[in-house]
Each structure stands twice: as structure tokens, then as C-alpha cells.
Scaffold this motif. Structure first.
Motif, mmCIF file in Angstrom:
data_model
loop_
_atom_site.group_PDB
_atom_site.id
_atom_site.type_symbol
_atom_site.label_atom_id
_atom_site.label_comp_id
_atom_site.label_asym_id
_atom_site.label_seq_id
_atom_site.Cartn_x
_atom_site.Cartn_y
_atom_site.Cartn_z
ATOM 1 N N GLY A 1 -73.702 77.551 -135.704
ATOM 2 C CA GLY A 1 -74.766 77.265 -134.735
ATOM 3 C C GLY A 1 -74.636 75.872 -134.160
ATOM 4 N N GLY A 2 -73.626 75.139 -134.601
ATOM 5 C CA GLY A 2 -73.528 73.732 -134.210
ATOM 6 C C GLY A 2 -72.275 73.367 -133.441
ATOM 7 N N GLU A 3 -71.944 72.093 -133.521
ATOM 8 C CA GLU A 3 -70.940 71.479 -132.659
ATOM 9 C C GLU A 3 -69.577 72.190 -132.655
ATOM 10 N N ILE A 4 -69.059 72.499 -133.847
ATOM 11 C CA ILE A 4 -67.692 73.043 -133.908
ATOM 12 C C ILE A 4 -67.606 74.382 -133.165
ATOM 13 N N HIS A 5 -68.549 75.265 -133.464
ATOM 14 C CA HIS A 5 -68.536 76.594 -132.859
ATOM 15 C C HIS A 5 -68.829 76.518 -131.355
ATOM 16 N N ILE A 6 -69.762 75.648 -130.990
ATOM 17 C CA ILE A 6 -70.110 75.527 -129.568
ATOM 18 C C ILE A 6 -68.917 74.978 -128.781
ATOM 19 N N LYS A 7 -68.276 73.934 -129.317
ATOM 20 C CA LYS A 7 -67.123 73.349 -128.602
ATOM 21 C C LYS A 7 -65.985 74.353 -128.467
ATOM 22 N N ASP A 8 -65.720 75.116 -129.543
ATOM 23 C CA ASP A 8 -64.672 76.144 -129.485
ATOM 24 C C ASP A 8 -65.012 77.188 -128.428
ATOM 25 N N ALA A 9 -66.271 77.614 -128.430
ATOM 26 C CA ALA A 9 -66.694 78.643 -127.466
ATOM 27 C C ALA A 9 -66.552 78.104 -126.041
ATOM 28 N N LEU A 10 -66.982 76.878 -125.821
ATOM 29 C CA LEU A 10 -66.916 76.305 -124.471
ATOM 30 C C LEU A 10 -65.472 76.225 -123.987
ATOM 31 N N GLU A 11 -64.568 75.914 -124.884
ATOM 32 C CA GLU A 11 -63.152 75.835 -124.528
ATOM 33 C C GLU A 11 -62.644 77.226 -124.102
ATOM 34 N N ASP A 12 -63.071 78.251 -124.851
ATOM 35 C CA ASP A 12 -62.609 79.615 -124.553
ATOM 36 C C ASP A 12 -63.210 80.191 -123.271
ATOM 37 N N ILE A 13 -64.431 79.789 -122.940
ATOM 38 C CA ILE A 13 -65.115 80.444 -121.816
ATOM 39 C C ILE A 13 -65.148 79.600 -120.546
ATOM 40 N N LYS A 14 -64.491 78.451 -120.601
ATOM 41 C CA LYS A 14 -64.653 77.504 -119.482
ATOM 42 C C LYS A 14 -64.198 78.054 -118.128
ATOM 43 N N ASP A 15 -63.282 79.014 -118.141
ATOM 44 C CA ASP A 15 -62.784 79.525 -116.865
ATOM 45 C C ASP A 15 -63.393 80.866 -116.472
ATOM 46 N N LEU A 16 -64.431 81.264 -117.154
ATOM 47 C CA LEU A 16 -65.080 82.534 -116.815
ATOM 48 C C LEU A 16 -66.172 82.292 -115.782
ATOM 49 N N PRO A 17 -66.528 83.327 -114.996
ATOM 50 C CA PRO A 17 -67.664 83.158 -114.088
ATOM 51 C C PRO A 17 -68.905 82.789 -114.892
ATOM 52 N N LYS A 18 -69.778 81.981 -114.286
ATOM 53 C CA LYS A 18 -70.924 81.425 -115.024
ATOM 54 C C LYS A 18 -71.822 82.483 -115.665
ATOM 55 N N ASP A 19 -72.029 83.616 -114.956
ATOM 56 C CA ASP A 19 -72.934 84.616 -115.543
ATOM 57 C C ASP A 19 -72.349 85.188 -116.833
ATOM 58 N N VAL A 20 -71.026 85.378 -116.844
ATOM 59 C CA VAL A 20 -70.363 85.923 -118.032
ATOM 60 C C VAL A 20 -70.300 84.874 -119.146
ATOM 61 N N SER A 21 -69.933 83.641 -118.779
ATOM 62 C CA SER A 21 -69.794 82.611 -119.821
ATOM 63 C C SER A 21 -71.144 82.297 -120.463
ATOM 64 N N SER A 22 -72.223 82.316 -119.663
ATOM 65 C CA SER A 22 -73.550 82.042 -120.229
ATOM 66 C C SER A 22 -73.933 83.104 -121.250
ATOM 67 N N LEU A 23 -73.666 84.369 -120.913
ATOM 68 C CA LEU A 23 -73.989 85.456 -121.840
ATOM 69 C C LEU A 23 -73.178 85.363 -123.129
ATOM 70 N N LEU A 24 -71.896 85.061 -122.971
ATOM 71 C CA LEU A 24 -71.051 84.948 -124.161
ATOM 72 C C LEU A 24 -71.519 83.799 -125.047
ATOM 73 N N LEU A 25 -71.843 82.686 -124.413
ATOM 74 C CA LEU A 25 -72.267 81.510 -125.188
ATOM 75 C C LEU A 25 -73.547 81.807 -125.974
ATOM 76 N N LEU A 26 -74.533 82.381 -125.298
ATOM 77 C CA LEU A 26 -75.831 82.610 -125.950
ATOM 78 C C LEU A 26 -75.784 83.725 -126.991
ATOM 79 N N SER A 27 -74.893 84.687 -126.806
ATOM 80 C CA SER A 27 -74.869 85.761 -127.803
ATOM 81 C C SER A 27 -73.892 85.454 -128.943
ATOM 82 N N HIS A 28 -73.086 84.413 -128.772
ATOM 83 C CA HIS A 28 -72.038 84.087 -129.728
ATOM 84 C C HIS A 28 -72.457 82.966 -130.697
ATOM 85 N N VAL A 29 -73.138 81.960 -130.163
ATOM 86 C CA VAL A 29 -73.588 80.838 -131.008
ATOM 87 C C VAL A 29 -74.848 81.285 -131.775
#
Lengths: 215, 70
Positions: free
Chosen positions: A87-115
Motif C-alpha cells: 500500500g506504500g511507496e515501493i508498490h506505488i513507484k513500481d506501479a507508476l513505472e509500469d503504467i506511465k505510458d498507458l492512457p490516463k483512464d486505464v492507468s488510473s484504474l490500474l493504480l487504484l485497483s492494484h495498490v
């Protein structure tokens, strides 16, 4: 000289780790039923578990396993350590790195359902609200899956891809909210996505699982 | 850690490296552990292509995700 001992993990922390693994996109169809049974026995007896053995049996990829091993200097990982990792820094940073090139609607959903976000569950429903007071924006999770074998306590639920993986106290929820508020991307995702249909998120996970395991 | 993202291969740059197109049309180089050719769709994890998937599967995955939020 003090002999180096194997790092251990508390049974409830190990159980949370397995629930996260079973709901993740890289579960590769592996059923962890037997490992979970052993975990339940350990929870009852209160015995610590060897972390290395657990990571091996649960088939964690080497990158994730290494992060778990190096989570802190303590000899034994506890429940809060695993919450802070996913739920914290390590997982969020990893997720952000993986989703940075996705369209915003998709990356937002992945981030919120993943962390692992602390969700307040509306009594008698499968609705959960992420309302982080340090962000000032909230998201509603619809149709959360609540497995019978996850111990249901008062407080806040943690969901991973639409499935509840554990419950935490208000104090721990507050700590996670503070950690999560440090990331502008979480705030931005909360402003963009107001509702998440967890049934559809789980369909996404199931399809990914079928694709990953096709012959 | 537990994210896999569908991406399209636009160019193979060597045995273990390929250029891919992200769903937002940006391009990047990624490592690969599988044999690829341009036009393939792959799942990537931590900037590594790990598995080939079909065009249909890639679209289906992204559509399911898009549909889950409002």
C-alpha cells in the motif's frame, strides 16, 4: 559470532501475502490452497514461518521476492510491513513505472485497483469507499469480492484487484493514507475515477490469467 | 510487481531488445525473453516482454479495464 538466522514472517502477514499473490495478475493459475492450509495451522499455533520457504512455495517472481526480503532490517516481517509494502511507496513507484505510458483512464484504474487502499466498507453491502482525508477526493468500489476465508474485522478493508485480501485498524489505515497522499498520481487518479466496478476488474484479472496460462 | 500490460511490437532491435508502441502511441525500448517480430502483441512486466498475445486478447484486456471505471 552470532549465527545468521533465516528471516521469518508472522503467520497473519504470510496469509496477507498469499491473498495478494492469489489475486494478482501474475498468479499464473497456481492454487495456493495447500500453502494456505499450512498458514492457517501456523496462525492457530502462533509459529513464525520461514520467509524464504514461503516465497518459494508461493512462487513469487525473483524481483518481488527480493523486495520482500529487503523490506526492512527486522528478523521477522509482520502484518504492517506487508501492508506498507503493497500500500506504500515501493508498490506505488513500481506501479507508476509500469503504467506511465498507458492512457490516463486505464492507468488510473490500474493504480487504484492494484495498490492496497484502505476502504471503509458500507455495512451489509459490497461497497467500499476510499476517502483519504489527506487527498480530499474519494473513490467508490462497487461489487467487492469478500472471500469467506479472509477474517472479517471492524476497521478498514484492503482490496487487490477488486477482492478483499485483509482488514486493518484505523491507525494503520491512517498511516497508509498519509503514505498514499504523498503521490500526486493517486490524487489525480481519484479525481479522474469516481467509481470502480470490481466485477469488471476481476473479469480483467481472470482473462489475464487465462491468457497467461493458455497452452 | 503484479502488473502485466499489453503492448505492440513495432521493431525488433536485436535478440533481446524490441521497440514497442504503448497504448498511448508513445514508443519505448524493452527487453524481451521471447522471440518477437514486428506486429506482435506482448504482455510486458517491469519493462520486459514476457509473453506473446493476440491482437484480440490485447484489445479485450484494455477494453475490460476501461469499462470498469466511471
Amino acid at each position: 559470532m552470532k549465527e545468521k538466522t533465516e528471516k521469518t514472517i508472522k503467520p497473519n502477514a504470510a496469509r496477507l501475502l498469499l491473498e495478494i499473490k492469489e489475486t494478482c495478475l501474475n498468479r499464473r493459475g497456481k492454487t495456493l490452497g495447500l500453502v494456505k492450509e499450512k498458514m492457517d495451522e501456523a496462525i492457530k499455533s502462533g509459529h513464525m514461518l520461514e520467509l524464504g520457504q514461503l516465497l518459494k512455495h508461493a512462487d513469487f517472481d525473483e524481483r518481488t521476492a527480493e523486495k520482500i526480503r529487503k523490506l526492512n532490517q527486522a528478523e521477522c516481517l509482520d502484518f504492517a510491513d506487508i501492508c506498507n509494502l503493497f500500500g506504500g511507496e515501493i508498490h506505488i513507484k513500481d506501479a507508476l513505472e509500469d503504467i506511465k505510458d498507458l492512457p490516463k483512464d486505464v492507468s488510473s484504474l490500474l493504480l487504484l485497483s492494484h495498490v492496497l487502499l484502505p476502504l471503509k466498507i458500507q455495512k451489509g453491502t459490497r461497497l467500499g469507499h476510499y476517502s483519504n482525508p489527506h487527498i480530499g477526493s474519494s473513490v467508490t468500489f462497487l461489487s467487492l469480492s469478500m472471500p469467506d476465508d479472509v477474517e472479517n474485522k471492524d476497521g478498514f478493508a484492503l482490496a487487490h484487484y477488486g477482492t478483499i485480501v485483509g482488514f486493518i485498524s484505523g491507525d494503520l489505515a491512517e498511516k497508509l493514507c498519509l503514505l498514499q497522499a504523498r503521490f500526486g498520481e493517486i490524487k489525480e487518479a481519484c479525481e479522474r475515477v469516481k467509481e470502480i466496478d470490481c466485477n469488471k476488474v476481476r473479469k480483467f484479472v481472470e482473462l489475464m490469467d487465462r491468457i497467461r496460462n493458455k497452452k | 510487481m503484479c502488473l502485466s500490460i499489453p503492448k505492440k511490437v513495432v521493431k525488433v532491435l536485436g535478440e533481446n531488445i524490441a521497440e514497442i508502441k504503448n497504448p498511448d502511441n508513445s514508443r519505448q525500448k524493452i527487453k524481451t525473453i521471447i522471440k518477437l517480430k514486428s506486429g506482435d502483441f506482448v504482455l510486458s512486466q517491469g519493462n520486459v516482454a514476457i509473453q506473446k498475445i493476440t491482437n484480440k486478447e490485447a484489445k479485450e484486456l484494455l477494453n475490460l479495464l476501461k469499462e470498469s471505471g466511471s
